[in-house]
Design a protein around this motif. Sequence first.
Motif, short mmCIF file in Angstrom:
data_model
loop_
_atom_site.label_atom_id
_atom_site.label_comp_id
_atom_site.label_asym_id
_atom_site.label_seq_id
_atom_site.Cartn_x
_atom_site.Cartn_y
_atom_site.Cartn_z
N THR A 1 -35.28 -26.71 -50.24
CA THR A 1 -34.74 -26.06 -48.87
C THR A 1 -33.89 -25.31 -49.60
O THR A 1 -33.89 -24.42 -50.07
CB THR A 1 -33.95 -27.89 -49.53
N ARG B 1 -38.88 -34.72 -45.56
CA ARG B 1 -37.38 -34.40 -44.61
C ARG B 1 -36.61 -35.73 -45.77
O ARG B 1 -37.46 -36.28 -46.45
CB ARG B 1 -37.93 -34.96 -43.29
N VAL C 1 -32.58 -32.09 -45.77
CA VAL C 1 -34.03 -31.99 -46.35
C VAL C 1 -34.91 -31.83 -44.81
O VAL C 1 -35.41 -32.98 -44.42
CB VAL C 1 -34.15 -32.20 -47.66
N SER D 1 -37.81 -26.52 -45.17
CA SER D 1 -37.55 -27.40 -45.84
C SER D 1 -39.26 -27.46 -46.16
O SER D 1 -39.93 -27.62 -45.84
CB SER D 1 -37.09 -29.13 -46.95
#
Length: 325
Positions: free
Chosen positions: A53, A172, A184, A188
């Motif tokens: 991330t 995510r 996130v 990422s």
Amino acid sequence: MTHEREITEPVDLCRPDGRLNPAAVGWSRRPLHRANLRGWGRGKRWEHWGVVTPTHIVGLVASSLDYAGVHSLYLLDRRSGIERTIEAVVPFARGAVLPPVSGAGAVRARGGGLVVEVDQRPDGSTVRATAPGVEVDLVVPLPPGHESLGVVVPWSTRRFQYTHKDVGRPVRGTLRVDGTAYPVDSESFAVLDHGRGKWRYAVSWNWAAGCGPGRAIQLGGRWTDGTGVTENALFLDGRLHKIGADLAWSYDRADWLRPWRVTGDRVDVTFHPFHERVARTNLGVLAGETHQCFGHFSGWAATDDGERVDLDGLVGWAEEARNRW
């Protein structure tokens, strides 16, 4: 194009007697191998999720080495350079659940205050972990048509490995560290390293993975040399371009943060580290040392039709591991 055989239909990794199934040797664009391992003592099973991330790097491992389960959560704060590692060694891998097909079924591991739970479905996976001061709660979708690299490495009929490297997955969710939540999001990515096999006692390997929008690279070395197969591939807009030749790795073992170089007929990559993670284990029969560096990539790799794809700016890692296990 690679000289290696492409697997296009589901196949068992092993014959009924537990030896390597010759029909399983090759590579695939999606998980097609069922790891029907038999016998006890040299079996290795693991799930390793690496997540990058903008603020952190996360590594989650659930594994069974037959005589022990070795599970871990690694966290690097990219801004401060502070890292923390929570590890658990569970005798005989009690309680570990590691399904035979990548992307299907539940993964479960716990010990020493660490809990790892992964639920895998056709449309993606949920990845959750808790440890003192850290909570990981992620969704990793599987985009339509997304390709990944599965390879069977045949050292012999009794010693072999199926590795599935899924590089550049969207992810995510939320990472919570000491009560502070970090999102996130679309900046990422996640990488899955799924492994199942019957290993030699002493082995060394190199592994590198880098990702960016629409591009990703997966490179390996040493442990596959001389077997006739590699775990090398370029991913462009979700499409896999298999690289069949062994690659030359060059790096400074006295200074791991100096640039690394990986080269071959279809690859010329330089890796520029910004952080070194060192992991050492010495439990007698089980011992190992890994130097995993995080950083940025530059250079290029070629598609199946010879187009050179610029890899500048990809983020990921490169590592050397030496294990007795």
